[in-house]
Motif scaffolding. Structure first.
Motif, PDB file in Angstrom:
ATOM      1  N   UNK A 104      -5.845  39.758  23.403  1.00 27.70           N
ATOM      2  CA  UNK A 104      -5.615  40.071  21.993  1.00 27.70           C
ATOM      3  C   UNK A 104      -6.926  40.082  21.212  1.00 27.70           C
ATOM      4  N   UNK A 105      -7.168  41.146  20.474  1.00 28.85           N
ATOM      5  CA  UNK A 105      -8.331  41.235  19.592  1.00 28.85           C
ATOM      6  C   UNK A 105      -7.884  40.920  18.170  1.00 28.85           C
ATOM      7  N   UNK A 106      -8.546  39.935  17.548  1.00 27.67           N
ATOM      8  CA  UNK A 106      -8.175  39.487  16.207  1.00 27.67           C
ATOM      9  C   UNK A 106      -9.156  40.015  15.159  1.00 27.67           C
ATOM     10  N   UNK A 107     -10.441  39.936  15.459  1.00 21.31           N
ATOM     11  CA  UNK A 107     -11.469  40.415  14.538  1.00 21.31           C
ATOM     12  C   UNK A 107     -11.962  41.776  14.989  1.00 21.31           C
ATOM     13  N   UNK A 108     -12.084  42.700  14.038  1.00 21.68           N
ATOM     14  CA  UNK A 108     -12.467  44.076  14.358  1.00 21.68           C
ATOM     15  C   UNK A 108     -13.710  44.458  13.555  1.00 21.68           C
ATOM     16  N   UNK A 109     -14.871  44.038  14.027  1.00 22.88           N
ATOM     17  CA  UNK A 109     -16.114  44.453  13.396  1.00 22.88           C
ATOM     18  C   UNK A 109     -16.374  43.820  12.048  1.00 22.88           C
ATOM     19  N   UNK A 110     -16.230  42.511  11.949  1.00 18.69           N
ATOM     20  CA  UNK A 110     -16.415  41.806  10.677  1.00 18.69           C
ATOM     21  C   UNK A 110     -17.899  41.593  10.393  1.00 18.69           C
ATOM     22  N   UNK A 111     -18.311  41.889   9.179  1.00 22.59           N
ATOM     23  CA  UNK A 111     -19.688  41.670   8.739  1.00 22.59           C
ATOM     24  C   UNK A 111     -19.689  40.994   7.372  1.00 22.59           C
ATOM     25  N   UNK A 112     -20.563  40.004   7.206  1.00 19.90           N
ATOM     26  CA  UNK A 112     -20.796  39.387   5.901  1.00 19.90           C
ATOM     27  C   UNK A 112     -22.118  38.634   5.961  1.00 19.90           C
ATOM     28  N   UNK A 113     -22.654  38.284   4.808  1.00 22.56           N
ATOM     29  CA  UNK A 113     -23.900  37.530   4.735  1.00 22.56           C
ATOM     30  C   UNK A 113     -23.732  36.325   3.825  1.00 22.56           C
ATOM     31  N   UNK A 114     -24.476  35.270   4.153  1.00 22.14           N
ATOM     32  CA  UNK A 114     -24.511  34.055   3.348  1.00 22.14           C
ATOM     33  C   UNK A 114     -25.931  33.838   2.857  1.00 22.14           C
ATOM     34  N   UNK A 115     -26.033  33.253   1.664  1.00 24.45           N
ATOM     35  CA  UNK A 115     -27.336  32.936   1.086  1.00 24.45           C
ATOM     36  C   UNK A 115     -27.352  31.491   0.614  1.00 24.45           C
ATOM     37  N   UNK A 116     -28.508  30.830   0.655  1.00 25.90           N
ATOM     38  CA  UNK A 116     -28.597  29.453   0.160  1.00 25.90           C
ATOM     39  C   UNK A 116     -28.144  29.352  -1.290  1.00 25.90           C
ATOM     40  N   UNK A 117     -27.390  28.300  -1.573  1.00 30.22           N
ATOM     41  CA  UNK A 117     -26.957  28.062  -2.942  1.00 30.22           C
ATOM     42  C   UNK A 117     -25.889  28.997  -3.440  1.00 30.22           C
ATOM     43  N   UNK A 118     -25.133  29.603  -2.517  1.00 25.58           N
ATOM     44  CA  UNK A 118     -24.045  30.504  -2.914  1.00 25.58           C
ATOM     45  C   UNK A 118     -22.813  30.217  -2.063  1.00 25.58           C
ATOM     46  N   UNK A 119     -21.646  30.395  -2.666  1.00 27.35           N
ATOM     47  CA  UNK A 119     -20.379  30.202  -1.967  1.00 27.35           C
ATOM     48  C   UNK A 119     -19.748  31.567  -1.733  1.00 27.35           C
ATOM     49  N   UNK A 120     -19.597  31.910  -0.471  1.00 27.98           N
ATOM     50  CA  UNK A 120     -18.965  33.151  -0.051  1.00 27.98           C
ATOM     51  C   UNK A 120     -17.578  32.790   0.470  1.00 27.98           C
ATOM     52  N   UNK A 121     -16.554  33.346  -0.143  1.00 22.75           N
ATOM     53  CA  UNK A 121     -15.180  32.975   0.194  1.00 22.75           C
ATOM     54  C   UNK A 121     -14.451  34.132   0.865  1.00 22.75           C
ATOM     55  N   UNK A 122     -13.647  33.793   1.875  1.00 23.89           N
ATOM     56  CA  UNK A 122     -12.787  34.770   2.529  1.00 23.89           C
ATOM     57  C   UNK A 122     -11.343  34.431   2.184  1.00 23.89           C
ATOM     58  N   UNK A 123     -10.673  35.368   1.557  1.00 20.74           N
ATOM     59  CA  UNK A 123      -9.268  35.247   1.202  1.00 20.74           C
ATOM     60  C   UNK A 123      -8.446  36.209   2.062  1.00 20.74           C
ATOM     61  N   UNK A 124      -7.171  35.949   2.159  1.00 18.75           N
ATOM     62  CA  UNK A 124      -6.276  36.840   2.891  1.00 18.75           C
ATOM     63  C   UNK A 124      -4.990  36.121   3.233  1.00 18.75           C
ATOM     64  N   UNK A 125      -3.985  36.893   3.560  1.00 18.59           N
ATOM     65  CA  UNK A 125      -2.700  36.320   3.921  1.00 18.59           C
ATOM     66  C   UNK A 125      -2.805  35.618   5.274  1.00 18.59           C
ATOM     67  N   UNK A 126      -1.807  34.829   5.618  1.00 19.01           N
ATOM     68  CA  UNK A 126      -1.784  34.137   6.898  1.00 19.01           C
ATOM     69  C   UNK A 126      -1.813  35.140   8.050  1.00 19.01           C
ATOM     70  N   UNK A 127      -2.571  34.790   9.081  1.00 18.52           N
ATOM     71  CA  UNK A 127      -2.577  35.586  10.298  1.00 18.52           C
ATOM     72  C   UNK A 127      -3.481  36.793  10.303  1.00 18.52           C
ATOM     73  N   UNK A 128      -4.389  36.905   9.313  1.00 21.29           N
ATOM     74  CA  UNK A 128      -5.245  38.091   9.268  1.00 21.29           C
ATOM     75  C   UNK A 128      -6.575  37.893   9.988  1.00 21.29           C
ATOM     76  N   UNK A 129      -6.854  36.652  10.449  1.00 20.78           N
ATOM     77  CA  UNK A 129      -8.073  36.423  11.220  1.00 20.78           C
ATOM     78  C   UNK A 129      -9.098  35.513  10.586  1.00 20.78           C
TER      79      UNK A 129
END
Length: 236
Positions: free
Chosen positions: A17-42
């Motif tokens: 089973x493949x759950x993640x399909x080419x996910x990209x994101x970046x984080x920076x010091x002193x910043x909060x990066x949030x991932x939202x989504x319904x249950x079961x999306x990965x």
């Protein structure tokens, strides 16, 4: 601004089973990066893949000059990537003190910014429970210990998977205060949350995940102004 921590084109899953399909994101010091989504999306699979608990099939996870892709979880921790997993995942036969000592080993010998003493200042309740075993704690106490265990490793990057799950409003506010302090101290934070209000309050950037992909990226203010996006992907 140069990329401090990047996830690029990550594909991952379990068995066939493949759950993640080419996910990209970046984080920076002193910043909060949030991932939202319904249950079961990965969302949890993304946290697990970054932290070394789920094999990455394609793509890369890079922190500065270091490629962390598919390193063992303990080596990723040694590179000062802290993890607060969903469900806390405390050891039932270790005391609170032992949990905090185990967490501190990842940065042994370095100048501590977060010590056991400082964690207890933020969460006095666990200071009263230092001799209690993990399976003797309430859900709120377990959450405090899980966050404290990550902090005493003095992370440069902190991954949190549903830290407010099951907490009282008072404890949710306490967690929010700690995360704001960590952001002010320059830690890069990746937060997976179901608590929409908390996410909107804390986040510098919002990413919405659907079917294993990032389908929307914006500031909280931009998301507030997009009711169709909120309705389609979050149900709010």
């Amino acid at each position: 601004m140069s990329e401090f921590f990047s996830v690029t084109g990550v594909t991952a899953g379990y068995g066939a089973s493949t759950v993640l399909h080419g996910v990209s994101l970046t984080l920076q010091p002193g910043r909060i990066c949030t991932v939202l989504g319904k249950n079961g999306v990965g969302k949890t699979t993304l946290i697990r893949a970054i932290a070394g608990h789920c094999h990455i099939r394609t793509g890369r996870v890079v922190m500065g000059p270091r490629d962390l892709t598919n390193l063992p979880a303990h080596e990723i921790a040694q590179h000062r990537v802290g993890l607060v997993p969903q469900g806390r995942r405390l050891f039932p036969t270790l005391t609170v003190r032992e949990h905090l000592l185990v967490g501190a080993r990842a940065t042994e010998g370095q100048e501590p910014g977060w010590s056991m003493h400082r964690v207890i200042e933020y969460f006095p309740r666990i200071g009263e429970r230092l001799s209690n075993l993990g399976n003797m704690l309430s859900g709120g106490e377990q959450s405090m210990v899980a966050i404290g265990r990550a902090l005493v490793g003095n992370p440069k990057v902190l991954l949190l998977d549903e830290p407010s799950e099951g907490l009282s409003p008072l404890l949710v506010n306490q967690v929010a205060e700690v995360l704001q302090t960590l952001r002010d101290e320059g830690i890069a934070i990746l937060l997976v949350e179901q608590n929409y209000g908390l996410a909107m309050k804390l986040s510098d950037q919002i990413n919405i995940m659907s079917k294993g992909q990032i389908v929307h990226t914006s500031t909280p203010e931009q998301l507030k102004a997009s009711p169709e996006i909120r309705s389609q992907f979050l149900g709010v």
